[in-house]
Design an enzyme around this catalytic site. Structure first.
Site, PDB file in Angstrom:
ATOM      1  N   ASP A   1      19.942  28.211  60.746  1.00  0.00           N
ATOM      2  CA  ASP A   1      18.656  28.828  60.391  1.00  0.00           C
ATOM      3  C   ASP A   1      18.638  30.277  60.862  1.00  0.00           C
ATOM      4  OD1 ASP A   1      15.595  27.438  59.718  1.00  0.00           O
ATOM      5  OD2 ASP A   1      15.706  29.507  60.444  1.00  0.00           O
TER       6      ASP A   1
ATOM      7  N   ASP B   1      22.594  33.326  58.742  1.00  0.00           N
ATOM      8  CA  ASP B   1      22.084  33.527  57.381  1.00  0.00           C
ATOM      9  C   ASP B   1      22.939  32.734  56.394  1.00  0.00           C
ATOM     10  OD1 ASP B   1      21.292  34.587  54.905  1.00  0.00           O
ATOM     11  OD2 ASP B   1      21.179  36.639  55.680  1.00  0.00           O
TER      12      ASP B   1
ATOM     13  N   THR C   1      11.686  22.805  43.912  1.00  0.00           N
ATOM     14  CA  THR C   1      10.222  22.689  43.904  1.00  0.00           C
ATOM     15  C   THR C   1       9.655  22.404  42.524  1.00  0.00           C
ATOM     16  OG1 THR C   1       8.206  24.015  44.218  1.00  0.00           O
ATOM     17  CG2 THR C   1      10.198  25.231  43.750  1.00  0.00           C
ATOM     18  N   ASP C   2       8.464  21.825  42.501  1.00  0.00           N
ATOM     19  CA  ASP C   2       7.733  21.620  41.245  1.00  0.00           C
ATOM     20  C   ASP C   2       7.429  22.946  40.548  1.00  0.00           C
ATOM     21  OD1 ASP C   2       5.796  22.548  43.039  1.00  0.00           O
ATOM     22  OD2 ASP C   2       4.389  20.906  42.714  1.00  0.00           O
ATOM     23  N   GLU C   3       7.441  24.055  41.314  1.00  0.00           N
ATOM     24  CA  GLU C   3       7.049  25.341  40.723  1.00  0.00           C
ATOM     25  C   GLU C   3       8.030  25.811  39.660  1.00  0.00           C
ATOM     26  OE1 GLU C   3       5.300  28.272  43.052  1.00  0.00           O
ATOM     27  OE2 GLU C   3       4.503  26.868  44.530  1.00  0.00           O
TER      28      GLU C   3
ATOM     29  N   ILE D   1       9.512  21.814  56.449  1.00  0.00           N
ATOM     30  CA  ILE D   1      10.011  20.524  55.944  1.00  0.00           C
ATOM     31  C   ILE D   1      11.375  20.200  56.555  1.00  0.00           C
ATOM     32  CG2 ILE D   1      10.492  19.151  53.874  1.00  0.00           C
ATOM     33  CD1 ILE D   1       8.825  21.277  52.291  1.00  0.00           C
TER      34      ILE D   1
END
Ligand code: NAD
Ligand code: TDX
Length: 367
Positions: A40, A70, A144-146, A19
């Protein structure tokens, strides 16, 4: 606090992933002067090739800097935040099944890493208050939705309690709770997004849709967990990335925004559609031992994001067909992504499951 606008200098962490790289490519393609530094670590999921479209375009490339490092390392993070107008944090270990096998890296990046970013933003916020810089950096924490856990009925709203059920989801919840606490305690300009299950090009082949597309292309078995009746709400990656940019530029400090998808589907119906698009038989699908603690359903309410002025553009059937076509045409990309520890991971995750698998029940709607 002033929200950053087009032309700002953004630090995009995890910008070589699925993403994050879409966000970088699409924002640079707006050609509005925005500069981006990507930080990254290039884990197994990070891939410099995901940025090739921007790096190969001289106008965009002149506004893009890549740093390998990191987010949990303050020596790398601190100077980059000093130079940034905003930080957009995509960096995370992102695969639930890997979090069940080995949670450690999830906590290091999802908790320690977020803490290091927040501390750097906190110092810059203090410098802004002391007149040493024009304004404090905004931070977008991509979540996130999680974090809501499994939702049997209805749709989660941003004020619902979080109830994560996997190590991945718990690390994501911890990261966003820290971010909220830094807003309340230190006045940081933080906004949080909770995105839905995302799909599209450059998605690592460990996840459901790209795993099943690439396995089907090779006529390999498709390991469907349990009865395949779990439900996810699918969001195209270009919509997810653009919604995050919209929240970056228009969201209110301290606020959380759900980013729902446009299509709630049972897994087996998604699989049936993939097979139809590839003209492959349902007999490839194997019912395998379920994911422990498997969330049955995620579903979010998007009223707050709609009120902020964002609406998704990509319809699921079209987006899925284009995604399947992309994997057909980019075999080199996904075969390379199945390098590194892929064979060992695949054997650990699926060897026993496939050896003890059963014929899978067919889809509920004929795909
Ligand atoms: P991804 O695994 O494709 O990419 C993650 C990127 O972060 C990789 O480039 C990786 O190298 C980098 N990274 C990992 N640890 C790092 C560290 N310690 N320091 C710097 N970089 C590091 O993941 P994705 O699917 O693109 O997800 C991006 C973000 O969106 C994550 O925070 C994830 O939790 C969230 N999210 C994903 C989805 C989805 O369906 N994929 C849905 C909602 C939210
Ligand atoms: O082999 C598989 N078989 C299978 O049945 C895999 C990999 C998945 N599944 C099922 C599990 C889920 O019900 O498919 C569904 C989707 O699985 P994943 O692609 O692993 O996604 P999910 O666990 O829903 O999490 C994703 O959405 C939320 C992302 O990976 C997360 O990063 C994001 O936060």
């Amino acid at each position: 606090m002033t929200v950053p606008g087009p032309g700002a200098h953004l630090l995009v962490t995890g910008g070589a992933g699925f993403i994050g790289s879409c966000f970088v490519r699409d924002l640079l393609a707006r050609r509005d002067g925005t500069r981006i530094t990507v930080l990254d670590k290039l884990t197994y999921a990070g891939n410099r090739a995901n940025l090739a479209a921007a790096e190969g375009d001289p106008e965009a490339a002149a506004r893009l800097t890549f740093v390998r490092g990191d987010i949990a390392d303050p020596g790398v993070v601190d100077p980059l935040v000093v130079a940034a107008d905003a930080v957009v944090n995509f960096a995370a270990e992102s695969h639930v099944d890997r979090s069940i096998l080995d949670p450690a890296a999830f906590l290091r990046t999802g908790v320690d890493g977020v803490y290091v970013l927040l501390e750097a933003v906190r110092r810059e916020t203090e410098r802004a208050a002391g007149g040493e810089r024009d304004r404090a950096p905004r931070m977008v924490q991509v979540s996130t939705d999680e974090v809501y856990g499994s939702v049997a009925e209805g749709w989660s709203v941003e004020t619902d309690a979080v109830a994560p059920r996997s190590p991945y989801a718990a690390a994501k919840a911890a990261g966003e709770l820290l971010a909220s606490a830094y807003h309340v305690t230190y006045g940081l300009d933080v906004v949080i997004t909770r995105g839905s299950n995302t799909y599209g090009p450059f998605h690592h082949p460990e996840k459901l849709i790209p795993l099943f597309v690439t396995n089907a292309l090779d006529d390999l078995p498709l390991p469907l967990y349990g009865d395949g009746g779990q439900r996810r709400d699918w969001l195209h990656v270009s919509d997810h990335a653009a919604a995050i940019a919209h929240v970056l530029f228009h969201g209110s400090a301290g606020e959380t925004y759900n980013i729902p998808g446009s299509a709630e589907r049972e897994n087996r119906d998604v699989v049936a559609r993939i097979l139809a698009l590839l003209d492959k038989p349902w007999s490839l699908v194997r019912s395998v031992a379920d994911r422990p603690g498997h969330d049955r359903r995620y579903a979010m309410d998007g009223t707050r994001l709609t009120a902020l002025g964002w609406t998704n553009r990509v319809e699921f059937d079209e987006g899925l067909a284009a995604t399947v076509a992309w994997y057909r045409e980019h075999e080199e990309w996904w075969r390379a992504a199945r390098g590194g520890d892929w064979d060992a991971y695949y054997a650990r995750q699926y060897a026993v499951r496939l050896a003890t698998s059963a014929t899978a029940d067919g889809p509920t709607e004929g795909g």
